[in-house]
Design an enzyme around this catalytic site. Structure first.
Site, PDB file in Angstrom:
ATOM      1  N   LEU A 175       7.569  -2.614  11.063  1.00 33.36           N
ATOM      2  CA  LEU A 175       7.873  -1.250  11.496  1.00 33.36           C
ATOM      3  C   LEU A 175       6.603  -0.512  11.914  1.00 33.36           C
ATOM      4  CD1 LEU A 175       9.881   1.104  11.874  1.00 33.36           C
ATOM      5  CD2 LEU A 175       9.476   1.683   9.455  1.00 33.36           C
ATOM      6  N   THR A 176       5.588  -0.481  11.045  1.00 29.05           N
ATOM      7  CA  THR A 176       4.365   0.272  11.304  1.00 29.05           C
ATOM      8  C   THR A 176       3.597  -0.297  12.489  1.00 29.05           C
ATOM      9  OG1 THR A 176       4.147   0.842   8.964  1.00 29.05           O
ATOM     10  CG2 THR A 176       2.157   0.983  10.299  1.00 29.05           C
ATOM     11  N   SER A 196       2.968   7.106   9.870  1.00 32.14           N
ATOM     12  CA  SER A 196       3.862   8.105   9.294  1.00 32.14           C
ATOM     13  C   SER A 196       4.919   8.583  10.278  1.00 32.14           C
ATOM     14  CB  SER A 196       3.051   9.302   8.793  1.00 32.14           C
ATOM     15  OG  SER A 196       2.182   8.921   7.749  1.00 32.14           O
ATOM     16  N   TRP A 228      -0.528  -3.749   9.615  1.00 36.78           N
ATOM     17  CA  TRP A 228      -0.459  -3.594   8.153  1.00 36.78           C
ATOM     18  C   TRP A 228       0.832  -4.194   7.594  1.00 36.78           C
ATOM     19  CZ3 TRP A 228      -5.208  -2.733   7.597  1.00 36.78           C
ATOM     20  CH2 TRP A 228      -5.895  -1.791   8.361  1.00 36.78           C
ATOM     21  N   THR A 274       2.719  -6.640   5.366  1.00 35.41           N
ATOM     22  CA  THR A 274       2.630  -7.520   4.198  1.00 35.41           C
ATOM     23  C   THR A 274       3.439  -8.792   4.451  1.00 35.41           C
ATOM     24  OG1 THR A 274       2.350  -5.646   2.701  1.00 35.41           O
ATOM     25  CG2 THR A 274       3.101  -7.705   1.730  1.00 35.41           C
ATOM     26  N   CYS A 310      15.753   1.000   4.494  1.00 33.86           N
ATOM     27  CA  CYS A 310      15.082  -0.142   3.872  1.00 33.86           C
ATOM     28  C   CYS A 310      13.850   0.326   3.106  1.00 33.86           C
ATOM     29  CB  CYS A 310      14.681  -1.162   4.934  1.00 33.86           C
ATOM     30  SG  CYS A 310      16.055  -1.819   5.919  1.00 33.86           S
ATOM     31  N   ASN A 332      13.404   3.141   1.643  1.00 35.03           N
ATOM     32  CA  ASN A 332      13.818   3.755   0.381  1.00 35.03           C
ATOM     33  C   ASN A 332      14.049   2.710  -0.698  1.00 35.03           C
ATOM     34  OD1 ASN A 332      13.707   6.555   0.546  1.00 35.03           O
ATOM     35  ND2 ASN A 332      15.708   6.714   1.535  1.00 35.03           N
ATOM     36  N   GLU A 369       4.590   2.702   2.526  1.00 37.42           N
ATOM     37  CA  GLU A 369       5.966   3.168   2.277  1.00 37.42           C
ATOM     38  C   GLU A 369       6.016   4.699   2.209  1.00 37.42           C
ATOM     39  OE1 GLU A 369       7.560   0.736   2.722  1.00 37.42           O
ATOM     40  OE2 GLU A 369       6.802  -1.005   1.685  1.00 37.42           O
TER      41      GLU A 369
END
Length: 386
Positions: free
Chosen positions: A133-134, A140, A164, A166, A240, A242, A365
Protein backbone atom coordinates in the site's frame (compact mmCIF):
# COMPACT_ATOMS: atom_id res chain seq x y z
CA UNK A 1 7.28 -10.14 41.45
CA UNK A 2 8.86 -10.48 38.01
CA UNK A 3 5.85 -9.89 35.73
CA UNK A 4 4.79 -6.24 36.19
CA UNK A 5 1.27 -7.12 35.00
CA UNK A 6 0.79 -9.06 38.24
CA UNK A 7 0.79 -5.77 40.11
CA UNK A 8 -2.94 -5.50 39.31
CA UNK A 9 -3.36 -9.27 38.92
CA UNK A 10 -4.29 -8.83 35.26
CA UNK A 11 -3.39 -12.41 34.20
CA UNK A 12 -6.19 -13.68 36.48
CA UNK A 13 -8.88 -12.05 34.34
CA UNK A 14 -7.79 -13.74 31.11
CA UNK A 15 -10.13 -16.67 30.28
CA UNK A 16 -8.58 -20.17 30.36
CA UNK A 17 -8.70 -20.77 26.58
CA UNK A 18 -6.93 -17.51 25.79
CA UNK A 19 -4.49 -18.08 28.65
CA UNK A 20 -3.55 -21.41 27.09
CA UNK A 21 -2.89 -19.66 23.76
CA UNK A 22 -0.72 -17.06 25.46
CA UNK A 23 1.28 -19.67 27.38
CA UNK A 24 1.83 -21.76 24.25
CA UNK A 25 3.16 -18.80 22.27
CA UNK A 26 5.26 -17.64 25.25
CA UNK A 27 6.91 -21.06 25.48
CA UNK A 28 7.63 -21.07 21.73
CA UNK A 29 9.17 -17.61 22.04
CA UNK A 30 11.30 -18.70 24.98
CA UNK A 31 12.50 -21.92 23.35
CA UNK A 32 12.85 -20.85 19.71
CA UNK A 33 12.95 -17.07 19.32
CA UNK A 34 14.83 -15.62 22.26
CA UNK A 35 17.95 -17.78 21.85
CA UNK A 36 18.54 -16.42 18.34
CA UNK A 37 17.29 -12.85 18.48
CA UNK A 38 20.60 -11.17 19.34
CA UNK A 39 22.33 -12.81 16.36
CA UNK A 40 19.43 -12.15 13.98
CA UNK A 41 19.11 -8.53 15.10
CA UNK A 42 22.83 -7.83 14.75
CA UNK A 43 23.04 -9.52 11.34
CA UNK A 44 19.80 -7.96 10.08
CA UNK A 45 18.30 -11.36 9.33
CA UNK A 46 14.86 -12.95 9.49
CA UNK A 47 15.16 -16.75 9.20
CA UNK A 48 12.69 -17.80 6.53
CA UNK A 49 12.25 -21.20 8.15
CA UNK A 50 10.40 -19.49 10.99
CA UNK A 51 7.41 -19.09 8.64
CA UNK A 52 6.62 -22.80 8.72
CA UNK A 53 7.27 -22.92 12.46
CA UNK A 54 4.79 -20.08 12.98
CA UNK A 55 2.39 -22.03 10.80
CA UNK A 56 2.79 -25.15 12.90
CA UNK A 57 2.29 -23.03 16.03
CA UNK A 58 -1.01 -21.87 14.52
CA UNK A 59 -0.52 -18.11 14.71
CA UNK A 60 -0.73 -17.27 10.99
CA UNK A 61 -4.21 -15.94 10.26
CA UNK A 62 -5.25 -17.43 13.59
CA UNK A 63 -8.19 -15.00 13.98
CA UNK A 64 -9.66 -15.92 10.58
CA UNK A 65 -12.16 -18.73 9.97
CA UNK A 66 -11.75 -21.65 7.58
CA UNK A 67 -9.11 -22.53 4.98
CA UNK A 68 -6.74 -23.88 7.64
CA UNK A 69 -7.18 -20.91 9.99
CA UNK A 70 -8.01 -21.51 13.65
CA UNK A 71 -10.69 -18.83 14.10
CA UNK A 72 -9.62 -17.88 17.62
CA UNK A 73 -10.97 -14.85 19.46
CA UNK A 74 -9.59 -11.36 19.05
CA UNK A 75 -8.25 -11.64 22.59
CA UNK A 76 -6.42 -14.87 21.78
CA UNK A 77 -4.84 -13.27 18.74
CA UNK A 78 -3.88 -10.18 20.71
CA UNK A 79 -2.21 -12.20 23.46
CA UNK A 80 -0.23 -14.16 20.85
CA UNK A 81 0.98 -10.83 19.42
CA UNK A 82 1.94 -9.71 22.92
CA UNK A 83 4.18 -12.72 23.47
CA UNK A 84 5.74 -12.52 20.01
CA UNK A 85 6.64 -8.85 20.44
CA UNK A 86 7.96 -9.50 23.94
CA UNK A 87 10.64 -11.48 22.09
CA UNK A 88 11.04 -8.93 19.27
CA UNK A 89 8.83 -6.63 17.21
CA UNK A 90 10.12 -8.29 14.05
CA UNK A 91 8.37 -11.55 14.88
CA UNK A 92 5.05 -9.87 15.60
CA UNK A 93 5.45 -7.80 12.44
CA UNK A 94 5.86 -10.93 10.33
CA UNK A 95 2.77 -12.54 11.85
CA UNK A 96 0.75 -9.30 11.60
CA UNK A 97 1.56 -8.75 7.93
CA UNK A 98 0.99 -12.39 7.04
CA UNK A 99 -2.30 -12.79 8.89
CA UNK A 100 -3.87 -9.37 9.36
CA UNK A 101 -2.84 -7.79 6.06
CA UNK A 102 -2.04 -10.32 3.34
CA UNK A 103 -4.31 -13.17 4.48
CA UNK A 104 -7.07 -10.90 5.75
CA UNK A 105 -7.22 -9.06 2.42
CA UNK A 106 -7.74 -12.37 0.61
CA UNK A 107 -10.13 -13.72 3.25
CA UNK A 108 -12.29 -10.57 3.26
CA UNK A 109 -12.11 -9.46 -0.36
CA UNK A 110 -10.94 -12.44 -2.42
CA UNK A 111 -12.78 -14.91 -4.61
CA UNK A 112 -13.37 -18.49 -3.53
CA UNK A 113 -10.64 -19.57 -5.93
CA UNK A 114 -8.15 -17.08 -4.49
CA UNK A 115 -8.95 -18.19 -0.95
CA UNK A 116 -8.54 -21.86 -1.83
CA UNK A 117 -5.26 -21.22 -3.64
CA UNK A 118 -3.52 -19.09 -1.04
CA UNK A 119 -5.02 -19.22 2.46
CA UNK A 120 -4.23 -22.85 3.41
CA UNK A 121 -0.63 -22.49 2.26
CA UNK A 122 -0.24 -19.16 4.03
CA UNK A 123 -1.77 -20.49 7.26
CA UNK A 124 0.79 -23.30 7.22
CA UNK A 125 3.67 -20.94 6.48
CA UNK A 126 4.31 -22.63 3.16
CA UNK A 127 3.63 -19.37 1.35
CA UNK A 128 4.53 -15.91 2.60
CA UNK A 129 2.51 -12.80 1.84
CA UNK A 130 3.11 -9.05 1.90
CA UNK A 131 0.88 -5.99 1.59
CA UNK A 132 1.73 -3.25 -0.90
CA UNK A 133 0.00 0.00 0.00
CA UNK A 134 2.62 2.57 1.10
CA UNK A 135 4.51 4.40 -1.65
CA UNK A 136 7.71 6.47 -1.50
CA UNK A 137 5.72 9.72 -1.64
CA UNK A 138 2.45 8.55 -0.10
CA UNK A 139 2.59 7.08 3.37
CA UNK A 140 0.02 8.79 5.58
CA UNK A 141 -1.98 9.77 2.48
CA UNK A 142 -2.44 6.47 0.63
CA UNK A 143 -5.27 7.95 -1.41
CA UNK A 144 -2.66 9.84 -3.42
CA UNK A 145 -0.99 6.66 -4.65
CA UNK A 146 0.53 6.71 -8.13
CA UNK A 147 0.65 2.95 -8.76
CA UNK A 148 -1.82 2.31 -11.56
CA UNK A 149 -3.52 -0.71 -13.11
CA UNK A 150 -4.94 -0.39 -16.60
CA UNK A 151 -7.27 -2.79 -18.41
CA UNK A 152 -5.87 -4.50 -21.51
CA UNK A 153 -8.45 -6.91 -22.82
CA UNK A 154 -9.12 -9.45 -20.08
CA UNK A 155 -5.81 -8.61 -18.37
CA UNK A 156 -4.53 -5.82 -16.18
CA UNK A 157 -1.19 -4.04 -16.60
CA UNK A 158 0.35 -2.77 -13.36
CA UNK A 159 2.94 0.01 -13.08
CA UNK A 160 4.35 1.78 -10.01
CA UNK A 161 6.22 1.10 -6.80
CA UNK A 162 5.67 0.48 -3.10
CA UNK A 163 8.02 1.22 -0.20
CA UNK A 164 8.64 -0.01 3.38
CA UNK A 165 6.94 -3.35 2.68
CA UNK A 166 7.44 -5.92 5.44
CA UNK A 167 8.15 -9.44 4.07
CA UNK A 168 8.36 -7.93 0.58
CA UNK A 169 11.48 -9.63 -0.76
CA UNK A 170 10.66 -13.06 0.75
CA UNK A 171 6.97 -13.06 -0.16
CA UNK A 172 5.41 -15.58 -2.50
CA UNK A 173 2.46 -13.27 -3.16
CA UNK A 174 1.83 -9.56 -2.72
CA UNK A 175 -1.51 -7.88 -2.19
CA UNK A 176 -1.01 -4.68 -4.19
CA UNK A 177 -3.29 -1.67 -4.19
CA UNK A 178 -3.47 0.45 -7.34
CA UNK A 179 -5.46 3.24 -8.88
CA UNK A 180 -7.78 2.20 -11.74
CA UNK A 181 -10.46 3.93 -13.78
CA UNK A 182 -12.93 2.46 -11.26
CA UNK A 183 -11.04 3.74 -8.22
CA UNK A 184 -8.57 1.95 -5.95
CA UNK A 185 -8.56 -1.84 -6.37
CA UNK A 186 -6.53 -4.71 -4.96
CA UNK A 187 -4.55 -7.32 -6.92
CA UNK A 188 -2.69 -10.51 -6.04
CA UNK A 189 0.75 -10.48 -7.62
CA UNK A 190 2.74 -13.73 -7.31
CA UNK A 191 6.52 -13.51 -6.92
CA UNK A 192 8.30 -14.16 -10.18
CA UNK A 193 5.68 -12.44 -12.33
CA UNK A 194 7.57 -10.73 -15.19
CA UNK A 195 8.15 -7.06 -14.42
CA UNK A 196 7.73 -7.48 -10.65
CA UNK A 197 10.88 -7.03 -8.57
CA UNK A 198 11.42 -6.75 -4.82
CA UNK A 199 14.55 -5.31 -3.24
CA UNK A 200 15.42 -5.65 0.44
CA UNK A 201 16.25 -2.40 2.23
CA UNK A 202 19.36 -2.49 4.39
CA UNK A 203 21.18 -0.17 6.79
CA UNK A 204 18.23 -0.18 9.21
CA UNK A 205 18.56 0.88 12.84
CA UNK A 206 15.13 -0.55 13.69
CA UNK A 207 13.27 -3.81 13.03
CA UNK A 208 16.52 -5.41 12.01
CA UNK A 209 15.18 -8.95 12.51
CA UNK A 210 12.50 -8.26 9.91
CA UNK A 211 12.51 -8.01 6.12
CA UNK A 212 11.68 -4.58 4.69
CA UNK A 213 11.55 -4.08 0.93
CA UNK A 214 10.75 -1.90 -2.04
CA UNK A 215 8.39 -3.37 -4.65
CA UNK A 216 8.59 -2.24 -8.28
CA UNK A 217 6.04 -3.00 -11.01
CA UNK A 218 7.13 -2.35 -14.57
CA UNK A 219 4.45 -3.36 -17.03
CA UNK A 220 3.35 -6.30 -14.89
CA UNK A 221 0.65 -8.20 -16.79
CA UNK A 222 -1.93 -9.89 -14.59
CA UNK A 223 -4.92 -12.03 -15.55
CA UNK A 224 -8.38 -10.84 -14.61
CA UNK A 225 -8.43 -13.47 -11.87
CA UNK A 226 -5.72 -11.52 -10.01
CA UNK A 227 -8.23 -8.81 -9.03
CA UNK A 228 -9.68 -9.01 -5.52
CA UNK A 229 -13.33 -8.86 -6.61
CA UNK A 230 -14.86 -7.48 -3.41
CA UNK A 231 -12.29 -4.74 -2.74
CA UNK A 232 -13.45 -1.37 -3.98
CA UNK A 233 -12.10 1.96 -2.83
CA UNK A 234 -9.63 3.01 -0.16
CA UNK A 235 -11.82 1.62 2.62
CA UNK A 236 -10.70 -1.90 1.68
CA UNK A 237 -6.97 -1.53 2.44
CA UNK A 238 -7.76 0.68 5.44
CA UNK A 239 -9.91 -2.09 6.93
CA UNK A 240 -6.91 -4.41 6.65
CA UNK A 241 -4.74 -1.85 8.46
CA UNK A 242 -7.22 -1.79 11.34
CA UNK A 243 -6.76 -5.55 11.72
CA UNK A 244 -3.00 -5.11 11.96
CA UNK A 245 -3.25 -2.15 14.34
CA UNK A 246 -5.24 -4.28 16.74
CA UNK A 247 -2.36 -6.75 16.99
CA UNK A 248 0.08 -3.87 17.43
CA UNK A 249 -1.68 -2.44 20.48
CA UNK A 250 -1.22 -5.80 22.22
CA UNK A 251 2.29 -6.33 20.87
CA UNK A 252 3.49 -3.02 22.31
CA UNK A 253 2.46 -4.20 25.77
CA UNK A 254 4.70 -7.23 25.28
CA UNK A 255 7.71 -5.09 24.41
CA UNK A 256 7.05 -2.88 27.44
CA UNK A 257 6.57 -5.81 29.80
CA UNK A 258 9.76 -7.47 28.63
CA UNK A 259 11.71 -4.23 29.06
CA UNK A 260 10.47 -3.79 32.64
CA UNK A 261 11.23 -7.41 33.52
CA UNK A 262 14.77 -6.93 32.23
CA UNK A 263 15.30 -3.66 34.12
CA UNK A 264 13.78 -5.06 37.29
CA UNK A 265 16.02 -8.13 37.25
CA UNK A 266 19.10 -6.00 36.61
CA UNK A 267 18.23 -3.48 39.32
CA UNK A 268 17.94 -6.21 41.94
CA UNK A 269 21.43 -7.55 41.24
CA UNK A 270 23.40 -4.43 40.25
CA UNK A 271 25.11 -3.05 43.37
CA UNK A 272 26.19 0.56 43.83
CA UNK A 273 27.10 2.38 47.04
CA UNK A 274 26.81 -0.87 48.93
CA UNK A 275 23.29 -1.97 47.93
CA UNK A 276 21.25 -3.02 44.89
CA UNK A 277 20.14 -0.04 42.80
CA UNK A 278 16.59 -1.35 43.17
CA UNK A 279 16.79 -0.04 46.71
CA UNK A 280 17.23 3.59 45.64
CA UNK A 281 14.19 5.85 45.59
CA UNK A 282 14.79 7.19 42.09
CA UNK A 283 15.01 3.66 40.66
CA UNK A 284 11.87 2.59 42.50
CA UNK A 285 10.02 5.62 41.16
CA UNK A 286 10.98 4.65 37.60
CA UNK A 287 9.87 1.06 38.14
CA UNK A 288 6.60 2.08 39.82
CA UNK A 289 5.69 4.60 37.10
CA UNK A 290 6.46 2.11 34.35
CA UNK A 291 4.49 -0.67 36.04
CA UNK A 292 1.42 1.53 36.36
CA UNK A 293 1.76 2.58 32.71
CA UNK A 294 2.05 -0.96 31.32
CA UNK A 295 -0.88 -2.16 33.44
CA UNK A 296 -3.06 0.67 32.12
CA UNK A 297 -2.00 -0.18 28.57
CA UNK A 298 -2.90 -3.83 29.12
CA UNK A 299 -6.31 -2.97 30.56
CA UNK A 300 -6.97 -0.81 27.49
CA UNK A 301 -5.96 -3.69 25.23
CA UNK A 302 -8.26 -6.11 27.05
CA UNK A 303 -11.16 -3.67 26.79
CA UNK A 304 -10.64 -3.21 23.05
CA UNK A 305 -10.41 -6.98 22.59
CA UNK A 306 -13.80 -7.29 24.24
CA UNK A 307 -15.25 -4.72 21.85
CA UNK A 308 -13.71 -6.49 18.86
CA UNK A 309 -14.97 -9.91 19.92
CA UNK A 310 -18.47 -8.42 20.30
CA UNK A 311 -18.19 -6.88 16.83
CA UNK A 312 -18.72 -3.31 18.07
CA UNK A 313 -15.22 -1.85 17.84
CA UNK A 314 -14.75 1.36 15.85
CA UNK A 315 -11.71 2.55 13.92
CA UNK A 316 -11.00 5.48 16.23
CA UNK A 317 -10.99 3.12 19.21
CA UNK A 318 -8.24 1.05 17.58
CA UNK A 319 -6.41 4.30 16.86
CA UNK A 320 -6.62 5.22 20.55
CA UNK A 321 -5.15 1.86 21.52
CA UNK A 322 -2.34 1.98 18.98
CA UNK A 323 -1.48 5.61 19.80
CA UNK A 324 -1.43 5.13 23.56
CA UNK A 325 0.15 1.72 23.88
CA UNK A 326 2.99 2.24 21.41
CA UNK A 327 3.74 5.67 22.85
CA UNK A 328 3.82 4.30 26.39
CA UNK A 329 5.85 1.24 25.40
CA UNK A 330 8.47 3.40 23.71
CA UNK A 331 8.78 5.62 26.79
CA UNK A 332 9.07 2.54 29.00
CA UNK A 333 11.76 0.92 26.88
CA UNK A 334 13.81 4.11 26.90
CA UNK A 335 13.44 4.51 30.68
CA UNK A 336 14.42 0.89 31.25
CA UNK A 337 17.62 1.54 29.32
CA UNK A 338 18.52 4.23 31.88
CA UNK A 339 18.12 1.71 34.70
CA UNK A 340 20.64 -0.52 32.93
CA UNK A 341 23.20 2.27 32.65
CA UNK A 342 25.99 1.69 30.15
CA UNK A 343 25.15 -2.01 29.92
CA UNK A 344 21.84 -0.99 28.35
CA UNK A 345 23.42 -0.04 25.02
CA UNK A 346 24.47 -3.62 24.29
CA UNK A 347 22.40 -6.37 22.73
CA UNK A 348 22.84 -8.40 25.91
CA UNK A 349 19.82 -6.53 27.25
CA UNK A 350 16.52 -6.07 25.43
CA UNK A 351 15.18 -2.56 26.26
CA UNK A 352 17.18 -0.52 23.72
CA UNK A 353 16.45 -3.12 21.01
CA UNK A 354 12.77 -2.80 21.89
CA UNK A 355 13.03 1.01 21.84
CA UNK A 356 14.69 0.96 18.41
CA UNK A 357 12.00 -1.37 17.09
CA UNK A 358 9.19 0.69 18.58
CA UNK A 359 10.40 3.74 16.66
CA UNK A 360 9.19 1.89 13.54
CA UNK A 361 6.04 0.63 15.23
CA UNK A 362 5.23 4.23 16.21
CA UNK A 363 5.31 5.14 12.51
CA UNK A 364 3.87 2.20 10.59
CA UNK A 365 0.18 1.33 10.31
CA UNK A 366 -0.52 5.05 10.87
CA UNK A 367 1.83 7.52 12.51
CA UNK A 368 1.13 8.85 15.99
CA UNK A 369 0.25 12.18 14.38
CA UNK A 370 -2.35 10.63 12.10
CA UNK A 371 -3.93 8.63 14.91
CA UNK A 372 -4.06 11.82 16.99
CA UNK A 373 -5.97 13.51 14.18
CA UNK A 374 -8.30 10.51 13.83
CA UNK A 375 -9.20 10.96 17.49
CA UNK A 376 -9.51 14.70 17.00
CA UNK A 377 -12.00 14.16 14.19
CA UNK A 378 -13.96 11.67 16.32
CA UNK A 379 -14.19 14.25 19.11
CA UNK A 380 -14.92 17.36 17.03
CA UNK A 381 -16.38 16.09 13.79
CA UNK A 382 -13.78 18.12 11.88
CA UNK A 383 -11.19 16.26 9.72
CA UNK A 384 -8.05 18.37 10.34
CA UNK A 385 -5.86 16.47 7.87
CA UNK A 386 -7.99 17.18 4.81
Amino acid sequence: MTDPLRLLDIPSIVPPEERDIQETVAKFAEDRLRPGIREWYESGEFPRELAREFGKLGVLGMHLDGHGCAGVSALGYGLACLELEAADSGFRSFVSVQGSLAMYSIHRYGSDEQKAEWLPRMAAGGAIGCFGLTEPDFGSDPGGMRTRAVRDGDDWVLDGSKMWITNGSIADVATVWARTEDGIRGFLVPAGTPGFTARSLGHKLSLRASVTAELVFDGVRLPGSALLPLARGLSAPLSCLNEARFGILFGAVGAARDSIECALGYAKTRTQFGKPIAGFQLTQRKLADMAVSVNCAMLLALHLAGLKDRGTIRGEQISAGKLNNVREALAIARECRTVLGGSGITTEYAPLRHANNLESVLTYEGTSEVHTLVLGQALTGIPAYR
